[in-house]
Design a protein around this motif. Structure first.
Motif, PDB file in Angstrom:
ATOM      1  N   ALA A  97       0.846  -1.273  -0.152  1.00 45.71           N
ATOM      2  CA  ALA A  97      -0.001  -0.147  -0.043  1.00 45.71           C
ATOM      3  C   ALA A  97       0.780   1.089  -0.171  1.00 45.71           C
ATOM      4  CB  ALA A  97      -0.834   0.229   1.152  1.00 45.71           C
ATOM      5  N   LYS A  98       1.793   1.425   0.651  1.00 42.87           N
ATOM      6  CA  LYS A  98       2.822   2.238   0.804  1.00 42.87           C
ATOM      7  C   LYS A  98       3.557   2.515  -0.727  1.00 42.87           C
ATOM      8  CE  LYS A  98       3.985   2.500   5.840  1.00 42.87           C
ATOM      9  NZ  LYS A  98       5.131   2.213   6.781  1.00 42.87           N
ATOM     10  N   LYS A  99       3.824   1.499  -1.150  1.00 46.28           N
ATOM     11  CA  LYS A  99       4.612   1.701  -2.505  1.00 46.28           C
ATOM     12  C   LYS A  99       3.746   2.219  -3.711  1.00 46.28           C
ATOM     13  CE  LYS A  99       7.444  -1.024  -5.626  1.00 46.28           C
ATOM     14  NZ  LYS A  99       7.890  -2.347  -6.070  1.00 46.28           N
ATOM     15  N   ALA A 100       2.176   1.642  -3.373  1.00 44.45           N
ATOM     16  CA  ALA A 100       1.320   2.034  -4.497  1.00 44.45           C
ATOM     17  C   ALA A 100       0.936   3.696  -4.077  1.00 44.45           C
ATOM     18  CB  ALA A 100       0.223   1.406  -4.199  1.00 44.45           C
ATOM     19  N   ASN A 101       0.701   4.021  -2.785  1.00 48.91           N
ATOM     20  CA  ASN A 101       0.257   5.492  -2.568  1.00 48.91           C
ATOM     21  C   ASN A 101       1.101   5.972  -1.475  1.00 48.91           C
ATOM     22  OD1 ASN A 101      -1.144   7.743  -2.311  1.00 48.91           O
ATOM     23  ND2 ASN A 101      -2.878   6.790  -1.327  1.00 48.91           N
ATOM     24  N   PRO A 102       2.431   6.311  -1.761  1.00 54.90           N
ATOM     25  CA  PRO A 102       3.270   6.646  -0.661  1.00 54.90           C
ATOM     26  C   PRO A 102       3.036   8.014  -0.114  1.00 54.90           C
ATOM     27  CG  PRO A 102       4.519   6.976  -2.541  1.00 54.90           C
ATOM     28  CD  PRO A 102       3.087   6.196  -2.990  1.00 54.90           C
ATOM     29  N   ARG A 103       2.282   9.048  -0.818  1.00 57.96           N
ATOM     30  CA  ARG A 103       2.111  10.348  -0.270  1.00 57.96           C
ATOM     31  C   ARG A 103       1.055  10.225   0.755  1.00 57.96           C
ATOM     32  NH1 ARG A 103       0.522  15.232  -4.055  1.00 57.96           N
ATOM     33  NH2 ARG A 103      -0.520  16.540  -2.794  1.00 57.96           N
ATOM     34  N   PHE A 104       0.255   9.156   0.856  1.00 49.95           N
ATOM     35  CA  PHE A 104      -1.131   9.063   1.855  1.00 49.95           C
ATOM     36  C   PHE A 104      -0.149   8.545   3.039  1.00 49.95           C
ATOM     37  CE2 PHE A 104      -3.808   6.027   4.199  1.00 49.95           C
ATOM     38  CZ  PHE A 104      -5.171   6.831   4.162  1.00 49.95           C
ATOM     39  N   TYR A 105       0.683   7.646   2.950  1.00 51.10           N
ATOM     40  CA  TYR A 105       1.212   7.311   4.402  1.00 51.10           C
ATOM     41  C   TYR A 105       2.382   8.228   4.911  1.00 51.10           C
ATOM     42  CZ  TYR A 105      -1.119   3.053   3.465  1.00 51.10           C
ATOM     43  OH  TYR A 105      -2.433   2.187   3.436  1.00 51.10           O
ATOM     44  N   ASN A 106       2.766   8.981   4.326  1.00 55.55           N
ATOM     45  CA  ASN A 106       3.825   9.964   4.609  1.00 55.55           C
ATOM     46  C   ASN A 106       3.366  11.344   5.281  1.00 55.55           C
ATOM     47  OD1 ASN A 106       6.145   8.296   4.063  1.00 55.55           O
ATOM     48  ND2 ASN A 106       5.891   9.268   1.937  1.00 55.55           N
ATOM     49  N   PRO A 107       3.826  11.962   6.147  1.00 56.07           N
ATOM     50  CA  PRO A 107       3.541  13.029   6.719  1.00 56.07           C
ATOM     51  C   PRO A 107       3.674  14.228   5.650  1.00 56.07           C
ATOM     52  CG  PRO A 107       5.730  12.652   7.669  1.00 56.07           C
ATOM     53  CD  PRO A 107       5.192  11.504   6.773  1.00 56.07           C
ATOM     54  N   VAL A 108       2.608  15.413   5.910  1.00 56.55           N
ATOM     55  CA  VAL A 108       2.905  16.503   4.951  1.00 56.55           C
ATOM     56  C   VAL A 108       4.093  17.248   4.839  1.00 56.55           C
ATOM     57  CG1 VAL A 108       1.624  18.639   4.233  1.00 56.55           C
ATOM     58  CG2 VAL A 108       0.372  16.684   4.948  1.00 56.55           C
ATOM     59  N   PRO A 109       4.676  17.337   3.847  1.00 54.33           N
ATOM     60  CA  PRO A 109       6.189  18.182   3.969  1.00 54.33           C
ATOM     61  C   PRO A 109       5.826  19.613   4.354  1.00 54.33           C
ATOM     62  CG  PRO A 109       5.753  17.110   1.851  1.00 54.33           C
ATOM     63  CD  PRO A 109       4.572  17.135   2.320  1.00 54.33           C
ATOM     64  N   GLU A 110       7.022  19.934   5.431  1.00 54.91           N
ATOM     65  CA  GLU A 110       6.952  21.352   6.098  1.00 54.91           C
ATOM     66  C   GLU A 110       7.953  22.031   5.150  1.00 54.91           C
ATOM     67  OE1 GLU A 110       7.135  21.555  10.016  1.00 54.91           O
ATOM     68  OE2 GLU A 110       5.403  20.071  10.535  1.00 54.91           O
ATOM     69  N   LEU A 111       7.537  22.881   4.181  1.00 57.62           N
ATOM     70  CA  LEU A 111       8.754  23.728   3.549  1.00 57.62           C
ATOM     71  C   LEU A 111       8.260  25.017   3.682  1.00 57.62           C
ATOM     72  CD1 LEU A 111       8.424  21.476   0.170  1.00 57.62           C
ATOM     73  CD2 LEU A 111      10.118  21.272   2.018  1.00 57.62           C
ATOM     74  N   ILE A 112       7.339  25.563   4.196  1.00 60.95           N
ATOM     75  CA  ILE A 112       7.261  26.926   4.295  1.00 60.95           C
ATOM     76  C   ILE A 112       6.998  27.353   5.736  1.00 60.95           C
ATOM     77  CG2 ILE A 112       5.562  28.777   3.807  1.00 60.95           C
ATOM     78  CD1 ILE A 112       4.537  27.172   1.631  1.00 60.95           C
ATOM     79  N   ALA A 113       8.089  28.339   6.191  1.00 60.28           N
ATOM     80  CA  ALA A 113       8.116  28.838   7.419  1.00 60.28           C
ATOM     81  C   ALA A 113       7.043  29.890   7.421  1.00 60.28           C
ATOM     82  CB  ALA A 113       9.391  29.104   7.797  1.00 60.28           C
ATOM     83  N   VAL A 114       6.147  30.033   8.258  1.00 67.41           N
ATOM     84  CA  VAL A 114       5.269  31.177   8.438  1.00 67.41           C
ATOM     85  C   VAL A 114       5.415  32.028   9.577  1.00 67.41           C
ATOM     86  CG1 VAL A 114       2.538  31.781   8.560  1.00 67.41           C
ATOM     87  CG2 VAL A 114       3.646  29.839   7.074  1.00 67.41           C
ATOM     88  N   GLN A 115       5.403  33.542   9.453  1.00 71.42           N
ATOM     89  CA  GLN A 115       5.741  34.363  10.577  1.00 71.42           C
ATOM     90  C   GLN A 115       4.893  35.708  10.397  1.00 71.42           C
ATOM     91  OE1 GLN A 115      10.137  35.694   9.217  1.00 71.42           O
ATOM     92  NE2 GLN A 115       9.601  35.509  11.341  1.00 71.42           N
ATOM     93  N   PRO A 116       4.571  36.348  11.063  1.00 75.31           N
ATOM     94  CA  PRO A 116       3.986  37.676  10.781  1.00 75.31           C
ATOM     95  C   PRO A 116       4.882  38.676   9.886  1.00 75.31           C
ATOM     96  CG  PRO A 116       3.689  37.247  13.226  1.00 75.31           C
ATOM     97  CD  PRO A 116       4.685  36.098  12.657  1.00 75.31           C
ATOM     98  N   ALA A 117       4.137  39.276   9.098  1.00 79.68           N
ATOM     99  CA  ALA A 117       4.987  40.179   8.232  1.00 79.68           C
ATOM    100  C   ALA A 117       5.797  41.085   8.786  1.00 79.68           C
ATOM    101  CB  ALA A 117       4.061  40.746   7.116  1.00 79.68           C
ATOM    102  N   ASN A 118       5.388  41.661  10.117  1.00 81.93           N
ATOM    103  CA  ASN A 118       6.193  42.558  10.729  1.00 81.93           C
ATOM    104  C   ASN A 118       7.462  41.909  11.228  1.00 81.93           C
ATOM    105  OD1 ASN A 118       4.746  45.016  10.336  1.00 81.93           O
ATOM    106  ND2 ASN A 118       3.126  44.350  11.694  1.00 81.93           N
ATOM    107  N   GLU A 119       7.309  40.665  11.492  1.00 81.97           N
ATOM    108  CA  GLU A 119       8.421  40.090  12.285  1.00 81.97           C
ATOM    109  C   GLU A 119       9.242  39.773  11.240  1.00 81.97           C
ATOM    110  OE1 GLU A 119       9.023  35.534  14.295  1.00 81.97           O
ATOM    111  OE2 GLU A 119       7.247  36.867  14.797  1.00 81.97           O
TER     112      GLU A 119
END
Length: 398
Positions: free
Chosen positions: A30-52
């Motif tokens: 199942a992981k091989k057929a649909n690896p995206r479903f079993y893996n955590p969502v990638p964290e590629l964007i750091a979010v912070q207040p614009a003023n900070e």
């Protein structure tokens, strides 16, 4: 079977799950057929207040200029032109000025904290042999083949050149993959802050750079900047170009993909008015407005001259015309340096003396010397001086 033996057998079977192996096999499939479903969502964007985010950027301070407004610190810049215009010589000159913590005319070096030494600079040269490099930065007398009075480069400027044996090591995709792995290592180990790559066509080991190749190379270069904190200048070729047309970004192969990643782009052109004149035009700038567009290009004379004197580095250095580079002349529109197309003008129009005198006076009012005026107008220095001061000889009707 006695009681002790039965106890051991029962204990060894505790927790035994006959279906576990089947479930593990199913999960693996199942992981091989649909690896995206079993893996955590990638964290590629750091979010912070614009003023900070703004406050953090202010703490880092203003981006220093490396080559005037054409290239700033922490940027990826691209310099391109048709072959034979002198862009490699310009790239070396830029690298040397940065290593000297100096500025090329007409730019001025922004004030910096004196506790920080000049940057370590790496110029990776895939264009010239060592002998060709030596010819450019020394004096060769007419009566001898020997080289004399060589230019003394900054001690923190290094020159790299390739010696690949044609073998692709295991684990690497190709030459380019190996090259950037090696480059990333050397830049990190030597604490290099500025890298000049001359040129992008060689980096592919191909005769041309397609769009897909260009975007891959620019991604490598972006990783080099991000991983090592180095500012990068990339030199690129374009095909031969009609000299009656302005050079644009469209002449650069893979231009769309290169422009997506490059922070600044500038082009080197050759003047039709004088074959020793070159001009620089800004194409793109993320760090501010474009100051040197087609209406205000930077004009240079391409020749050997005493660059040490221009840098003010006269103590303990050889004073000679031993540096092939760009000597600043002034700024003016690009149109004056393009060949007039035959469709628009079969015969080149000769400028009248009245027109020349008028132009000379305007240039003199801007503070240009008679020599600089002579270069721009294509007249002798004496004539330029006469036009700038009087506009005509005594008794001459202009």
């Amino acid at each position: 079977m006695d009681e002790d033996t039965r106890g051991i057998d029962i204990e060894s079977a505790a927790g035994w799950d006959p279906d576990k192996r089947i479930r593990e096999e199913r999960l693996a499939k199942a992981k091989k057929a649909n690896p995206r479903f079993y893996n955590p969502v990638p964290e590629l964007i750091a979010v912070q207040p614009a003023n900070e985010s703004l406050e953090e950027g202010i703490r880092f301070g203003k981006m220093d200029q490396l080559f005037g407004p054409l290239w700033h610190q922490d940027e990826i810049a691209v310099l391109f032109s048709p072959p034979g215009y002198g862009k490699s010589a310009l790239a070396v000159q830029i690298a040397e000025s940065i290593a000297r913590d100096a500025a090329l005319a007409p730019f001025e070096k922004p004030p910096v904290d004196e506790q920080y030494p000049p940057f370590n600079v790496l110029y990776v040269d895939f264009e010239l042999s060592r002998q060709q490099f030596a010819n450019r930065y020394s004096v060769c007398r007419d009566d001898s083949q020997d080289l004399f009075e060589r230019y003394e480069f900054a001690p923190n400027l290094s020159r790299g050149y390739h010696y690949w044996n044609g073998h692709v090591e295991d684990g690497y995709e190709d030459f380019t993959d190996m090259l950037f792995a090696d480059l990333d290592c050397k830049v990190g180990n030597e604490a290099v802050r500025v890298v000049v790559l001359d040129n992008i066509t060689f980096l592919t080991m191909r005769s041309h750079a397609s769009s897909n190749v260009a975007i891959r190379l620019m991604n490598f270069i972006r990783e080099l900047r991000d991983n090592c904190g180095a500012s990068v200048l990339v030199v690129a070729h374009t095909p031969k170009h009609p000299e009656y047309k302005p050079i644009t970004i469209n002449e650069l192969q893979g231009s769309v993909d290169i422009a997506k990643i490059a922070d600044s782009i500038f082009v080197l052109g050759r003047s039709a008015a004088d074959r020793d004149l070159r001009y620089l035009k800004q194409i793109k700038s993320r760090s501010g407005r474009i100051e040197y567009d087609a209406e205000n290009v930077l004009l240079y004379r391409f020749e050997k001259f005493d660059f040490a004197e221009r840098l003010g580095n006269t103590n303990g250095t050889v004073r000679a015309k031993n540096f092939l580079g760009f000597d600043f002349v002034g700024c003016e529109p690009e149109s004056g340096h393009l060949v007039k197309h035959w469709r628009h003008s079969h015969q080149p129009k000769k400028r009248s003396k009245r027109s020349l005198a008028k132009s000379a006076k305007k240039l003199a009012e801007k503070g240009l010397s008679s020599g600089a005026i002579a270069v721009r107008l294509g007249v002798s220095r004496v004539t330029a001086h006469r036009y700038a001061n009087n506009g005509k000889k005594k008794g001459e009707n202009v």
